[in-house]
Structure formats: C-alpha cells, structure tokens
Write an enzyme that holds these catalytic residues in place. Structure first.
Site, mmCIF file in Angstrom:
data_model
loop_
_atom_site.group_PDB
_atom_site.id
_atom_site.type_symbol
_atom_site.label_atom_id
_atom_site.label_comp_id
_atom_site.label_asym_id
_atom_site.label_seq_id
_atom_site.Cartn_x
_atom_site.Cartn_y
_atom_site.Cartn_z
ATOM 1 N N GLN A 207 -13.384 20.038 -58.769
ATOM 2 C CA GLN A 207 -14.086 21.088 -58.289
ATOM 3 C C GLN A 207 -14.317 20.980 -56.917
ATOM 4 O O GLN A 207 -15.420 20.080 -56.609
ATOM 5 C CB GLN A 207 -15.302 21.259 -59.282
ATOM 6 C CG GLN A 207 -15.009 21.388 -60.543
ATOM 7 C CD GLN A 207 -14.225 22.699 -61.120
ATOM 8 O OE1 GLN A 207 -14.571 23.805 -60.848
ATOM 9 N NE2 GLN A 207 -12.851 22.399 -61.371
ATOM 10 N N ARG B 4 -20.847 24.318 -59.105
ATOM 11 C CA ARG B 4 -19.784 24.389 -57.965
ATOM 12 C C ARG B 4 -18.700 25.076 -58.224
ATOM 13 O O ARG B 4 -18.118 25.117 -59.330
ATOM 14 C CB ARG B 4 -19.666 23.094 -57.145
ATOM 15 C CG ARG B 4 -18.863 22.105 -58.107
ATOM 16 C CD ARG B 4 -18.739 20.659 -57.258
ATOM 17 N NE ARG B 4 -18.587 20.793 -55.818
ATOM 18 C CZ ARG B 4 -19.698 20.443 -55.151
ATOM 19 N NH1 ARG B 4 -21.027 20.253 -55.596
ATOM 20 N NH2 ARG B 4 -19.763 20.518 -53.742
ATOM 21 N N ALA C 145 -21.534 29.573 -64.171
ATOM 22 C CA ALA C 145 -20.328 28.837 -64.128
ATOM 23 C C ALA C 145 -19.671 28.826 -62.827
ATOM 24 O O ALA C 145 -20.005 29.559 -62.068
ATOM 25 C CB ALA C 145 -19.345 29.001 -65.264
ATOM 26 N N HIS C 146 -18.619 27.974 -62.590
ATOM 27 C CA HIS C 146 -17.947 27.899 -61.108
ATOM 28 C C HIS C 146 -17.512 29.197 -60.928
ATOM 29 O O HIS C 146 -16.963 30.104 -61.749
ATOM 30 C CB HIS C 146 -17.017 26.885 -61.284
ATOM 31 C CG HIS C 146 -15.698 27.052 -62.392
ATOM 32 N ND1 HIS C 146 -14.852 26.060 -62.478
ATOM 33 C CD2 HIS C 146 -15.569 27.962 -63.299
ATOM 34 C CE1 HIS C 146 -13.997 26.516 -63.346
ATOM 35 N NE2 HIS C 146 -14.286 27.672 -63.870
ATOM 36 N N ASN C 147 -17.212 29.464 -59.961
ATOM 37 C CA ASN C 147 -16.965 30.603 -58.948
ATOM 38 C C ASN C 147 -17.706 31.907 -59.280
ATOM 39 O O ASN C 147 -16.910 32.810 -58.662
ATOM 40 C CB ASN C 147 -15.351 30.996 -59.471
ATOM 41 C CG ASN C 147 -14.714 29.587 -59.149
ATOM 42 O OD1 ASN C 147 -14.717 28.878 -58.347
ATOM 43 N ND2 ASN C 147 -13.641 29.416 -60.402
#
Length: 351
Positions: free
Chosen positions: A198, A218, A239-241
């Site tokens: 990540q 991240r 969560a990511h993004n």
C-alpha cells in the site's frame, strides 16, 4: 477551573437579544431538567418544551416564539442549538496545553516541531515529520516518517499516524485513532493470498474531527482523502482509496469499503455499510444500518435497515420473507388466470 461570564457578555458574544438581567452570573451549561440557578440552558427540540415552566436555569437560549411566554432571563436567538454550540467552548474544562517538548519524547533529528507546539510524554516523532504552530500532541502519540500536522491540530493521547499522513489545520483526533494503516489489499494466486504493498498515503483536510478508535487506511496507489470540515464519530472504518467530500458527517460504526467516493454534505447514520468502488453524490442522507450496494446519483434520504418490531412480530415478518418466492409465483398464476377472464366475467373461448 470555574468560568463565570455575565449574561450581557454572552448576549454580546452571540449577537442575541437579551430579555432579563445583563449582570446575571453564568458559571456553566446544563439541560432544562438539570440546570441550576447559575447555569444556562436552551430549548431546541419541541419535545422538551414541557420542561420550560419548571426549569431552575439562570437563563435560557430561546427562539422568539418561545421567549414570548417565558418570564425568566433569556437570550433570544434564531437557532438555540447553534448558539449553544458556540457558547459551549467558553465553558469547556479541557486543560490547555503549554508549549514545549516533554523530556521523554523521542524526536528524529530532521523532524521539524514549531516552538509553539506542545509535545506530551513519550511522544514519538519520526524522520522528516513536520509539526505546525499551536499543535498539541497528547501522551504516547506517534507521528510517522514524513507525516505533517497543520497549525492548531489537537491529538489526544495514543493517536497513531503512520508514515506519509498529511493533516490540515485545526484537526481534532481522539484517542486510539489510527491513520495510515495498510489497506486491505491482496491478490489471489491459486488460492493463496499475495500481499499488495500500500504505497499511497492519507490526506486530511482542514477542520476535520476524527473520533475514538476510528481507522483510516492508506491508499494502495493514490492517497485516501478526507475533505475539509468532515466529522467522523467513534469506531469508523474507512478503507484504502476512499474519498470523502467536504462537510460530510458519519456516526459511529460506519464501514466504507475500498475506492468508494462519498460526496459533499452527506450524512451517514450509525452502522451504515458501503461496498467498494461506488460513488455517492452530494447531499445524501443514509439512515441507520443502511447497506449501500450500488452508486447513488440523486440527493435525498435512503434506507435499507429493518425497523424495530416486537420480537414476536419480527419473527413472523422474517418467516414471511422466506415465503416471498412462493407468494410471487402464486401471484403470477393469479394474474394469468384473471387475464383469461373476459370483461363481462365469462371465461374466454380458450377456457
């Protein structure tokens, strides 16, 4: 520490119309039911109007319509709840941090800490991190490598920022929050999960508040982004993004899956869940326990949670849900049979 402010001073602070004694001393805030003779209260929700006549409060924040029939001291304002929000900071007992670095803090040589910042006991600030003016870092906070905290930020004890987390101005983060943890990214190779690095970061806008034990992962490639003025309650998972638009608010236990985009001025009630890779437009309200499985393109309120019922009724409803397929088939059969009857009620020639 007890704060004492004259009612006239509060009226001036709010730009309110004062009805009563401007010299009345106010030492705190309380509800209509619990307020004493030196405390200020307010009436914002009509369901509490029944407590108005019996309150012992020194003064009240009231709308003009409610103030007409009230004999006590009052500050007349357009929005009592908003006025209460503004005044609350005047009576906040939260200790004010003093500038300086506690001797137990561990700070990398190339980290930059503004002289006006307050760095508490056992804080760790890693290489390349930057701490802005008037920032407060509570005990045991960790600021990862190359992370940045803008001026006026306040981090409660035991907040963790991983590397490459960028935080705007006047951001409040409560204890146990973790920003920049690795997103949940894996590729499947013949039934075995292979980890995906990540390599993005986290970007937080100005005037954001993040609650206790909330996690913001991240990004996998680009940053996870939280816009200006966003308010996040306790125990939220982002969560990511994910991207969250300006001035959106979320209550406790919301879960947002990866790469979902949420617009500006949205409200997510407690326990809302969103699948990944969907878009939510601006000005959407999701009621408690709603499960969002596809994008929302029109502003408005949306629900999918089941409303509370007495347990016996709920069990009956659940049993009927299991029968829906059979009921639908029977309904289709009835519709087909009714279509075979002529308008005069006689069976058609096809029988």
């Amino acid at each position: 520490m007890t704060v004492t402010i004259k009612l006239g001073q509060l009226a001036e602070f709010l730009g309110a119309t004062l009805s009563g004694d401007p010299e009345k001393q106010i030492t705190g805030l309380a509800t209509l039911q619990e307020a004493g003779p030196a405390q200020l209260s307010f009436l914002a929700n009509p369901q509490y109007r029944k407590y108005l006549a019996g309150t012992q409060a020194a003064a009240l924040l009231l709308k003009a319509a409610d103030a007409e029939g009230y004999a006590g001291n009052a500050l007349v304002v357009p929005d009592p709840y908003l006025a209460y929000a503004r005044i609350s900071h005047l009576f906040d007992p939260k200790p004010k941090a003093t500038a300086g670095i506690h001797p137990t803090a561990v700070i990398a040589e190339d980290a930059v800490v503004d002289p006006s910042a307050s760095v508490g006991p056992f804080v760790v600030i890693e290489a390349g991190a930057r701490i802005g003016a008037d920032v407060t870092l509570g005990a045991h906070c960790v600021v990862g490598a190359r992370s940045e905290i803008g001026e006026g930020g306040w981090l409660a004890p035991r907040v963790t920022l991983y590397h490459d987390v960028r935080i705007g101005k006047r951001v409040v983060i409560q204890s146990g929050a973790v920003l920049g943890g690795e997103g949940f990214g894996f590729a499947n190779e013949k039934g075995v999960w292979q980890k995906i690095a990540q390599i993005g970061g986290v970007t937080i806008g100005d005037d954001v508040e993040i609650g206790v034990n909330t996690a913001i992962d991240r990004g996998a490639l680009a940053d996870t982004v939280i816009g200006n003025g966003v308010k996040l309650d306790n125990q939220i998972q982002i969560a990511h993004n994910v991207q969250v638009g300006d001035h959106t608010a979320m209550a406790a236990c919301v879960g947002i899956s990866g790469s979902t985009k949420i617009g500006k001025h949205c409200m997510l009630a407690g326990g809302v869940g969103l699948v990944g890779h969907i878009d939510i437009c601006d000005n959407v309200f999701l009621t408690g326990m709603t499960m969002v499985t596809h994008s929302i393109t029109e502003p408005g309120a949306y629900s999918s949670g089941t409303a509370m019922q007495p347990a016996a009724e709920w069990r009956k409803s659940a049993a009927r849900i299991r029968q829906l397929d059979d009921i639908a088939r029977r309904l289709k059969q009835l519709e087909k049979r009714s279509g075979e009857v002529t308008p005069d009620g006689n069976a058609s020639s096809e029988g």
